[in-house]
Structures are given as structure tokens and as C-alpha cells.
Scaffold this active site. Structure first.
Site, PDB file in Angstrom:
ATOM      1  N   GLU A  97      23.996 -10.280  14.421  1.00 48.76           N
ATOM      2  CA  GLU A  97      23.600 -10.409  15.527  1.00 48.76           C
ATOM      3  C   GLU A  97      24.210 -10.936  16.273  1.00 48.76           C
ATOM      4  OE1 GLU A  97      21.068  -9.590  16.805  1.00 48.76           O
ATOM      5  OE2 GLU A  97      18.959  -9.686  15.775  1.00 48.76           O
ATOM      6  N   ASP A  98      24.089 -10.212  17.832  1.00 52.10           N
ATOM      7  CA  ASP A  98      24.447 -11.121  19.275  1.00 52.10           C
ATOM      8  C   ASP A  98      24.152 -12.513  19.290  1.00 52.10           C
ATOM      9  OD1 ASP A  98      22.039 -10.139  19.417  1.00 52.10           O
ATOM     10  OD2 ASP A  98      22.665  -8.704  21.556  1.00 52.10           O
ATOM     11  N   ASP A 101      17.289 -16.019  19.636  1.00 49.03           N
ATOM     12  CA  ASP A 101      16.924 -16.848  20.838  1.00 49.03           C
ATOM     13  C   ASP A 101      15.490 -17.203  19.824  1.00 49.03           C
ATOM     14  OD1 ASP A 101      15.674 -17.306  23.401  1.00 49.03           O
ATOM     15  OD2 ASP A 101      14.886 -15.395  24.035  1.00 49.03           O
ATOM     16  N   PHE A 150      20.252 -17.599  30.578  1.00 56.83           N
ATOM     17  CA  PHE A 150      20.516 -16.188  30.083  1.00 56.83           C
ATOM     18  C   PHE A 150      22.121 -15.648  30.364  1.00 56.83           C
ATOM     19  CE2 PHE A 150      20.452 -11.865  30.890  1.00 56.83           C
ATOM     20  CZ  PHE A 150      20.073 -11.427  29.840  1.00 56.83           C
ATOM     21  N   ARG A 163      27.633  -5.345  28.869  1.00 53.81           N
ATOM     22  CA  ARG A 163      28.281  -5.287  27.767  1.00 53.81           C
ATOM     23  C   ARG A 163      28.786  -5.207  27.266  1.00 53.81           C
ATOM     24  NH1 ARG A 163      23.359  -4.446  24.804  1.00 53.81           N
ATOM     25  NH2 ARG A 163      22.088  -3.436  26.016  1.00 53.81           N
TER      26      ARG A 163
END
Ligand code: IMP
Ligand code: MG
Length: 172
Positions: A97-98, A101, A150, A163
């Protein structure tokens, strides 16, 4: 309005960390074969870089998911946009996963993939925002823990942009 970007984690630091993760994973899976599952789209950059740094025999598959509906409340219900191509039965699965959260996406994915009878499931994420966690997920490999900001870059987007940044940035 122009978005102002500040560097949170520079490119060399990200690259070094992914190399370290690859070395650790290679040790942990020594003598086994690994099946990497990239969670699209954000996970694609770390998955490729990580795969290059893993020395055990490896296969890869891709899955695309999105959270349902209301953006303010993460319901934990996830829509599968693209499912895996191959069976994971009996395989040593590593989900890549990036960012984690709330953990809702991952919780859903783990439960879904567990029902397909893999030999094991572990989780690797480039970034972790522990302050935001609401779902109960155990993460095995974490690149960086970051504050509740963020972030973009290295696969992470803001409205589908940024990205491609080779570092992790914060939009101010
Ligand atoms: P979770 O289900 O709340 O853990 O959601 C994780 C997903 O939300 C990630 O895979 C990202 O797509 C997105 N996300 C969470 N935080 C950020 C961020 O700081 N920047 C960009 N995307 C984020
Ligand atoms: Mg993601």
C-alpha cells in the site's frame, strides 16, 4: 490557485527506506516464494521499487479499490474496481500500500483475501498515519510514520495529480 508544495521526505530518503524494506522482506521470506499484491493506483510506485529490492522468487498481481460514497465518513465498505487475476490459495501474500490512514480499506482487503485461503498475508506500506487509525489492522512493514497531514507524491495523489513526484510532499 497554485498549490505550494513542501518536501516532507526527500527522494534519497524514500529510496533508501524502500531498499531497507526489500532487504528485510528478503530475509523474512528466505526459502519461500512471495506473491506481491499492489493496491492501485497509489501503491504502484512503491510496489515496483520494492520488487526490485526483493531477492526471493516473486510474482505480482494488481487490485484496484475505492471507498464507497460519503467522503467525510470512511464507512469501511470498499468497492472493487479491479480484482486480482490469479488465485492466492496457498500463497505467501504481501499486500503493498501507499498509505494507511483510517485502515478501513486495508481491513476490508485483508478480510476478503483471507477468505481465499492464502498461506499467509502480511502488509507493507510506505506511509502510516497512526493518529487517524480507526480500524484494527496490524501492519508488518512500515516505511515512515507521518503526522496527520495530506501528502502527495510517490504514488499519492491530490485530485489525481502529483503521483509522479519522486519524493513525499505536503500541500500547503
Ligand atoms: P484508509 O482506508 O482511510 O486507510 O484510506 C487509505 C487511502 O486514502 C489511501 O490508499 C489513499 O488513497 C488515501 N489517502 C489517505 N491519506 C492520504 C494522503 O495524505 N494523501 C493522499 N491520499 C491519501
Ligand atoms: Mg491506496
Amino acid at each position: 490557485m497554485e498549490n505550494k508544495l513542501n518536501v516532507l521526505i526527500p527522494e534519497e530518503v524514500v529510496d533508501d527506506k524502500i531498499r531497507e524494506l526489500g532487504e528485510q522482506i528478503s530475509k523474512d521470506y528466505a526459502g519461500k516464494e512471495l506473491h506481491l499484491i499492489c493496491v492501485l493506483k497509489g501503491g504502484v510506485f512503491i510496489t515496483c521499487e520494492l520488487a526490485k529490492n526483493i531477492t526471493v522468487p516473486l510474482s505480482m498481481d494488481f487490485m484496484a479499490v475505492s471507498s464507497y460514497g460519503d467522503e467525510q465518513v470512511s464507512s469501511g465498505r470498499v468497492k472493487i474496481i479491479k480484482d486480482l487475476d490469479d488465485s492466492i490459495e496457498g500463497k505467501e501474500v504481501l499486500i503493498v500500500e501507499d498509505i494507511i490512514d483510517s485502515g478501513n480499506t486495508l481491513r476490508y482487503l485483508i478480510d476478503l483475501l483471507n477468505s481465499r485461503k492464502p498461506a499467509s498475508i502480511k502488509i507493507c506500506t510506505l506511509l502510516d498515519k497512526p493518529d487517524r487509525r480507526t480500524a484494527d489492522v496490524e501492519v508488518d512493514y512500515i516505511g515512515f510514520q507521518i503526522p496527520d497531514k495530506f501528502v502527495v507524491g510517490y504514488g499519492l495523489d491530490f485530485k489525481q495529480k502529483f503521483r509522479n513526484l519522486p519524493y513525499i510532499g505536503v500541500i500547503e
